[in-house]
Write a protein that holds these residues in place. Structure first.
Motif, mmCIF file in Angstrom:
data_model
loop_
_atom_site.group_PDB
_atom_site.id
_atom_site.type_symbol
_atom_site.label_atom_id
_atom_site.label_comp_id
_atom_site.label_asym_id
_atom_site.label_seq_id
_atom_site.Cartn_x
_atom_site.Cartn_y
_atom_site.Cartn_z
ATOM 1 N N ALA A 156 0.566 -1.533 0.128
ATOM 2 C CA ALA A 156 -0.095 0.123 0.239
ATOM 3 C C ALA A 156 1.097 1.265 0.183
ATOM 4 O O ALA A 156 0.762 2.327 -0.410
ATOM 5 C CB ALA A 156 -1.458 0.059 1.099
ATOM 6 N N THR A 157 2.439 1.142 0.291
ATOM 7 C CA THR A 157 3.215 2.262 0.608
ATOM 8 C C THR A 157 3.921 2.357 -0.659
ATOM 9 O O THR A 157 3.002 3.762 -1.226
ATOM 10 C CB THR A 157 3.395 2.458 1.524
ATOM 11 O OG1 THR A 157 3.707 2.129 3.146
ATOM 12 C CG2 THR A 157 4.730 2.936 1.788
ATOM 13 N N CYS A 158 3.599 1.912 -0.670
ATOM 14 C CA CYS A 158 4.336 1.773 -2.161
ATOM 15 C C CYS A 158 3.533 2.340 -3.507
ATOM 16 O O CYS A 158 4.198 3.162 -4.282
ATOM 17 C CB CYS A 158 5.207 0.521 -2.781
ATOM 18 S SG CYS A 158 6.595 -0.055 -2.171
ATOM 19 N N LEU A 159 1.836 1.655 -3.635
ATOM 20 C CA LEU A 159 1.431 1.839 -4.801
ATOM 21 C C LEU A 159 0.924 3.718 -4.111
ATOM 22 O O LEU A 159 1.225 3.957 -5.051
ATOM 23 C CB LEU A 159 -0.378 1.216 -3.686
ATOM 24 C CG LEU A 159 -1.307 1.270 -5.116
ATOM 25 C CD1 LEU A 159 -0.875 1.508 -6.694
ATOM 26 C CD2 LEU A 159 -2.552 0.838 -4.538
ATOM 27 N N LEU A 160 1.077 4.188 -2.696
ATOM 28 C CA LEU A 160 0.366 5.856 -2.598
ATOM 29 C C LEU A 160 2.040 6.911 -2.961
ATOM 30 O O LEU A 160 1.366 7.282 -3.135
ATOM 31 C CB LEU A 160 0.161 5.582 -1.479
ATOM 32 C CG LEU A 160 -1.210 5.223 -0.597
ATOM 33 C CD1 LEU A 160 -1.420 5.148 0.904
ATOM 34 C CD2 LEU A 160 -2.292 5.614 -1.029
ATOM 35 N N VAL A 161 2.719 6.025 -2.473
ATOM 36 C CA VAL A 161 3.939 6.699 -2.750
ATOM 37 C C VAL A 161 3.759 6.900 -4.704
ATOM 38 O O VAL A 161 4.528 8.058 -5.359
ATOM 39 C CB VAL A 161 5.518 6.199 -2.146
ATOM 40 C CG1 VAL A 161 6.389 7.181 -3.451
ATOM 41 C CG2 VAL A 161 5.627 6.011 -0.565
ATOM 42 N N GLY A 162 3.981 6.284 -4.971
ATOM 43 C CA GLY A 162 3.871 5.858 -6.995
ATOM 44 C C GLY A 162 2.792 7.020 -7.773
ATOM 45 O O GLY A 162 2.992 7.052 -8.745
ATOM 46 N N LEU A 163 2.012 7.210 -7.004
ATOM 47 C CA LEU A 163 1.257 7.509 -6.716
ATOM 48 C C LEU A 163 0.886 8.972 -6.519
ATOM 49 O O LEU A 163 0.392 10.318 -7.618
ATOM 50 C CB LEU A 163 -0.263 6.889 -6.720
ATOM 51 C CG LEU A 163 -1.322 6.109 -6.960
ATOM 52 C CD1 LEU A 163 -2.551 5.258 -5.892
ATOM 53 C CD2 LEU A 163 -2.139 5.613 -8.301
ATOM 54 N N ALA A 164 1.929 9.089 -5.499
ATOM 55 C CA ALA A 164 1.991 10.494 -5.513
ATOM 56 C C ALA A 164 3.136 10.889 -6.535
ATOM 57 O O ALA A 164 3.207 12.052 -6.723
ATOM 58 C CB ALA A 164 2.328 10.695 -4.002
#
Length: 626
Positions: A181-189
């Motif tokens: 989830a963290t990687c996904l959120l960082v990637g989306l940002a």
């Protein structure tokens, strides 16, 4: 054919002299006992001729022993050991009292064998009384209710915690999920388009793999050898009655009293010596109505009622674990209350076990529905089961991929079942989990060409409740067996691992993400949004369209093929309406996910006896008895 012992013959003469049996009944019982290679008492109790208590009183008189009623004159608990409860239940022999310095043993099967067993276990300072086998089973349930109940609930969790669903998410899985989830959120940002394209690509490749894998399963499963199935059928017919072992049948029921007469009739119709059937009606202790009906039906002595003490979780696997401690068979099968197995099913299972590799621990029979044509939902459910049991499971067997067992008509070697601590009471698809666990432990699961017919859920609400429990259980099973992915890979091999991921994980994931892709396709198709072009580069667009159109079209085609094996050609047109059925599966998947997070061990019961076919049959049954 085995001739009866002089003791059994003398007992038969006594029963006639006491007018407990007539000569015709005695002759029939002697013939059955000799053909089945069982004691005369087992043959007598397989018929509803006499009250069991009257029979056991005659047995006591024959052996010149006192008869005791263990319900009114219970055993001394201080003489009993909790770790020997299974021994008492299986040998139908247990300590009762101390009298004049000697241990008094209550037994339902007096004779030289019991005397030898008792002396080896309790020494020579013993004497015997006779008690009904039902009283002994009841006494064990009563005295050891807490210990047996604790074992039924916690044995797997305590002795093999990595295989138990009691812990929903392991710490490593929580950290992994948090990391993703963290990687996904960082990637989306930082790079939203690239991240969404990557996610889209991963899911599209997973879809493609899922389609291809299930297509391979159907292709391989459809090529199952007809000659092999016919050879098993011939071997089953060739088995003489005295070659057959004792077979335990567990029937877990909850608040289904009206189903009992139909159930008893289905089990009586099995082409198997009734004197070698050990049938347990597994009822919850608070289900007073079903218990009362069972006690007033006048069932044969092959039926025993096992009362499961109240405890949490209140699930079918917990009830089966409790009843397993009283099982006396070499093999064990589970049937549901509405099941109608083909009469030769148990014979085919015995024949298959005897020809199968030594590590074969379980055989799954096919499931289908007797009310397939009741409405649209039952037709679609039947197509679903035809694809699953007639095509895919034989494919899993041939590829040696873990088979997630169905909830009924699973036939086990009882020793292996006990070795693996039986079912997981915290998993609401306990048999799917057990099928995977058997493979991990080095055992093999096979498929038998025999069908058990069930009642398909004919109401949408009932179907959704049942399917959401199945999807929640698949989620539990996936979580349990991916806690140690490298161990899973080593124990079942690369192909088995891939099959597990696509068959268990793919089934759940498809149900959850299908609505997302359907919605995106609808928006794109009708031009309601222009922002999707960046998410679908040309190669990915073609892959996604292939999955959506060719992949789903292939599944519809497979649904069309599924009923051909059984000659149900009139069901084929309903395959074209599969999209509506898939929508219902997605609803059930999200409901199952919600329950996994909020109430993971809740067993959502499926109502049986609601089909118009069952209602009509029950009404006819009442008319014939009035």
């Amino acid at each position: 054919m085995q001739p009866l012992s002089p003791s059994d013959l003398a007992l038969g003469d006594l029963l006639v002299a006491r007018r407990v049996l007539n000569l015709q009944q005695l002759d029939e019982a002697v013939g059955l006992a000799e053909a089945w290679h069982v004691r005369l008492g087992d043959a007598i109790l397989s018929r509803a001729w006499i009250e069991p208590a009257v029979y056991y009183q005659a047995v006591a008189y024959h052996y010149e022993l006192p008869f005791v009623d263990l319900i009114g004159d219970a055993p001394d608990p201080s003489l009993l050991a909790a770790d020997e409860a299974e021994l008492y239940a299986r040998r139908l022999t247990m300590p009762w009292r101390i009298r004049d310095g000697r241990l008094v043993i209550a037994t339902a099967e007096p004779g030289p064998g019991v005397v030898l067993f008792a002396r080896r276990r309790w020494g020579n300072a013993i004497e015997f009384v006779v008690a009904s086998k039902f009283d002994i089973v009841w006494a064990v349930q009563t005295v050891f209710a807490d210990a047996l109940s604790h074992r039924a609930v916690y044995e797997l969790a305590e002795l093999d915690p990595d295989m138990s669903a009691q812990q929903v998410f392991s710490p490593v899985q929580v950290l992994f999920g948090y990391g993703v989830a963290t990687c996904l959120l960082v990637g989306l940002a930082l790079a939203p388009i690239a991240t969404l394209v990557a996610v889209n690509l991963i899911l599209s490749l997973f879809y493609l793999g899922n389609f291809l894998f299930k297509g391979v399963l159907v292709s391989v499963g459809g090529a199952r050898s007809v000659d092999r199935d016919e050879a098993i059928a011939i071997a089953a017919r060739a088995l003489s009655d005295d070659d057959l072992p004792v077979f335990t049948v567990l029937v877990p029921m909850y608040r289904e009293p009206k189903m009992l007469p139909m159930l008893a009739r289905s089990l009586r119709q099995l082409d198997y010596p009734l004197g070698k059937l050990d049938i347990k009606l597994v009822l919850e202790a608070d289900d007073h109505e079903t218990i009362e009906v069972a006690s007033t039906l006048g069932l044969e002595g092959i039926f025993e009622v096992i009362r499961v003490p109240p405890s949490h979780p209140q699930t079918k696997p917990k009830a089966c674990n409790f009843a397993l401690q009283f099982a006396r068979g070499e093999f064990l099968v589970i049937y549901d209350a509405e099941d109608r197995p083909e009469p030769d099913q148990l014979r085919k299972v015995v024949a298959t076990f005897r020809q199968a590799p030594a590590n074969t621990a379980c055989l799954q029979c096919r499931l289908s529905y007797f009310n397939a044509r009741e409405n649209w939902l039952t037709r679609m459910f039947t197509l679903d089961y035809a694809l699953w049991f007639d095509q895919m499971l034989p494919g899993l067997e041939r590829l040696n991929v873990p088979i997630p067992l169905g909830g009924t008509s699973n036939h086990f070697k009882i020793d292996v079942l006990r070795e693996l601590h039986a079912w997981d009471p915290f998993n609401v698809t306990e048999d799917a989990d057990l099928g995977v666990r058997l493979t991990q432990k080095g055992y093999r699961v096979g498929v038998v060409d025999s069908t058990t017919f069930e009642e398909a859920s004919c109401h949408a609400g009932n179907w959704i409740r049942q399917r959401s429990r199945w999807m929640k259980g698949y989620m539990q099973t996936f979580l349990v067996h991916t806690r140690r992915p490298l161990h899973l890979l080593r124990s079942i091999g690369p192909l088995g691992f891939l099959g597990f991921v696509f068959f268990i994980g793919g089934t759940v994931l498809a149900g959850l993400i299908n609505p997302v892709f359907w919605l995106m396709f609808a928006i794109w198709l009708f031009g309601l949004a222009n922002g999707f072009d960046q998410l679908f580069p040309e190669p990915l667009l073609y892959l996604s369209l292939f999955n959506l159109l060719a992949g789903n079209g292939a599944f519809i085609f497979l649904n069309m093929l599924a009923p051909i094996r059984r000659g149900w050609l009139n069901l084929i047109p309903y395959s074209l309406t599969a999209f509506g059925y898939w929508v219902m599966i997605s609803i059930a998947s999200y409901r199952g996910l919600w329950q996994l997070l909020r109430n993971p061990f809740y067993w959502e019961k499926t109502d049986h006896g609601v089909s118009k076919h069952v209602v009509r049959e029950l009404a006819l049954g009442r008319e014939t008895t009035t």
